[in-house]
Design an enzyme around this catalytic site. Structure first.
Site, PDB file in Angstrom:
ATOM      1  N   LEU A 208       0.823  -1.208   0.000  1.00 19.72           N
ATOM      2  CA  LEU A 208       0.000   0.000   0.000  1.00 19.72           C
ATOM      3  C   LEU A 208       0.863   1.267   0.000  1.00 19.72           C
ATOM      4  O   LEU A 208       2.025   1.234   0.401  1.00 19.72           O
ATOM      5  CB  LEU A 208      -0.923  -0.026   1.213  1.00 19.72           C
ATOM      6  N   PRO A 209       0.300   2.395  -0.457  1.00 19.09           N
ATOM      7  CA  PRO A 209       1.113   3.599  -0.639  1.00 19.09           C
ATOM      8  C   PRO A 209       1.573   4.318   0.634  1.00 19.09           C
ATOM      9  O   PRO A 209       2.631   4.933   0.638  1.00 19.09           O
ATOM     10  CB  PRO A 209       0.187   4.528  -1.448  1.00 19.09           C
TER      11      PRO A 209
ATOM     12  N   LYS B  39      14.188  -0.030   5.750  1.00 14.81           N
ATOM     13  CA  LYS B  39      13.742   0.508   4.464  1.00 14.81           C
ATOM     14  C   LYS B  39      13.852   2.030   4.429  1.00 14.81           C
ATOM     15  O   LYS B  39      14.273   2.619   3.422  1.00 14.81           O
ATOM     16  CB  LYS B  39      12.295   0.079   4.199  1.00 14.81           C
TER      17      LYS B  39
ATOM     18  N   THR C 202       5.743   0.674   2.632  1.00 13.14           N
ATOM     19  CA  THR C 202       6.730   1.450   3.387  1.00 13.14           C
ATOM     20  C   THR C 202       5.958   2.486   4.186  1.00 13.14           C
ATOM     21  O   THR C 202       5.404   3.436   3.626  1.00 13.14           O
ATOM     22  CB  THR C 202       7.737   2.139   2.446  1.00 13.14           C
TER      23      THR C 202
ATOM     24  N   ASN D 171      -3.315   4.557   4.344  1.00  8.87           N
ATOM     25  CA  ASN D 171      -3.864   3.460   3.541  1.00  8.87           C
ATOM     26  C   ASN D 171      -3.762   2.133   4.285  1.00  8.87           C
ATOM     27  O   ASN D 171      -4.687   1.318   4.270  1.00  8.87           O
ATOM     28  CB  ASN D 171      -3.132   3.350   2.206  1.00  8.87           C
TER      29      ASN D 171
END
Length: 327
Positions: A94-95, A200, A125, A99
């Protein structure tokens, strides 16, 4: 055996339950895997699961994103809750943090119908704090949550060569790895929930800085009369070599198969890079960590978003810098 049962609390129960489920799966045919979020990255990731023989149960907020998977034989559902009802292993891509919260805890979210013992892997992320928050909510439902953001971009997603950085209960790592190795060549356990996101965020901050540096160096060389392909060749056999120069060069005409060769379409959007750099800034503030170059990179990508580059690949920073110099 009786003593082992007595020691199990709620958390111990679902860990034991998952181990039993995983063992039974290794002896049976591949069971369905839910996949939520079929964008630039999620689409090729889900396709690789299909290629490895996993029946996919798909959902995306944009129905047109699911049509291709229907043609591949996947089941398409009406909501994340419906995915959870049909699959006990679900991957989300997901963005952003909002979200992710909506997909997991919203009115039609995964947790509305999640089964006890389910394994939920989030490859978005997002803020590490949000991953921890979701993990607590998932654990209350007797299921398992792991954060597993990825690195490598769309090309690696298509090739199944992504790197997954995984955070969560270590005993569940092998169960997650079974699925993740279908989509990536490197699956690394980082520690408790949130550490995958931490890795990340650090990686993407460095990527943003190195892409800006590559764009600046290439632009300067071109202004000094160097052929861009020759300059890229020299950089890539010298100490300035990096992923942004040798694999994802931002200068049109230097490489094929990268966004700069396609008017910066596809790939990793500038908006997403700005979002990830914002997460790095929040983490840096919370830990009182100086990140001057990360902060500058954040501002550059925010300016790009404001000046029409939001939907272009983040390597469009080369084009942005060339436009800025003419002002």
């Amino acid at each position: 055996m009786a003593a082992a049962v007595v020691r199990r609390g709620p958390a111990g129960w679902w860990r034991w339950h998952r181990r039993v489920m995983v063992c039974s799966r290794t002896m049976a045919s591949k069971t369905p895997v839910g996949f939520i979020g079929l964008g630039n990255m999620g689409n090729p990731m889900a396709k690789n699961l299909v290629k490895h023989g996993y029946p996919v149960i798909a959902y995306d907020v944009f129905p047109e994103a699911c049509k291709e998977f229907q043609d591949l034989g996947a089941q398409v559902t009406e909501s994340p809750a419906d995915v959870a009802e049909r699959a006990d292993r679900i991957i989300t891509m997901l963005p952003s943090s909002p979200n992710a919260k909506e997909v997991y805890t919203g009115a039609n979210g995964i947790l509305k119908k999640v089964k006890k013992g389910s394994l939920l892997i989030d490859s978005s992320t997002i803020d590490p704090a949000v991953s921890k928050e979701l993990a607590k909510a998932v654990e209350k439902m007797g299921a398992v949550f792991m954060d597993a953001p990825v690195s490598g971009g769309v090309g690696a997603a298509r090739a199944g060569n992504l790197t997954f950085m995984v955070g969560g209960v270590e005993q569940e790592f092998n169960a997650a790895k079974e699925l993740l190795t279908c989509m990536g060549s490197n699956v690394v356990y980082c520690g408790e929930v949130g550490t995958g996101q931490a890795a990340k965020i650090c990686n993407n901050m460095l990527l943003a800085i190195s892409m800006i540096g590559t764009a600046e160096a290439m632009n300067l060389g071109i202004r000094l009369g160097l052929d861009p392909k020759l300059l890229a060749k020299i950089l890539n056999m010298s100490s300035g070599r990096c992923w942004s120069s040798d694999t994802y060069n931002p200068v049109p005409g230097v490489m094929e198969g990268v966004p700069s060769a396609n008017n910066y379409q596809g790939g990793f959007g500038t908006t997403l890079m700005a979002k990830d750099l914002g997460l790095a800034q929040i983490s840096a503030t919370n830990t009182k960590t100086p990140v001057p170059l990360g902060s500058q990179a954040h501002q550059i990508y925010r300016m790009m978003c404001a000046k029409g580059y939001a939907l272009k690949d983040f390597s469009a920073v080369f084009q942005f810098l060339r436009e800025e110099e003419s002002l």
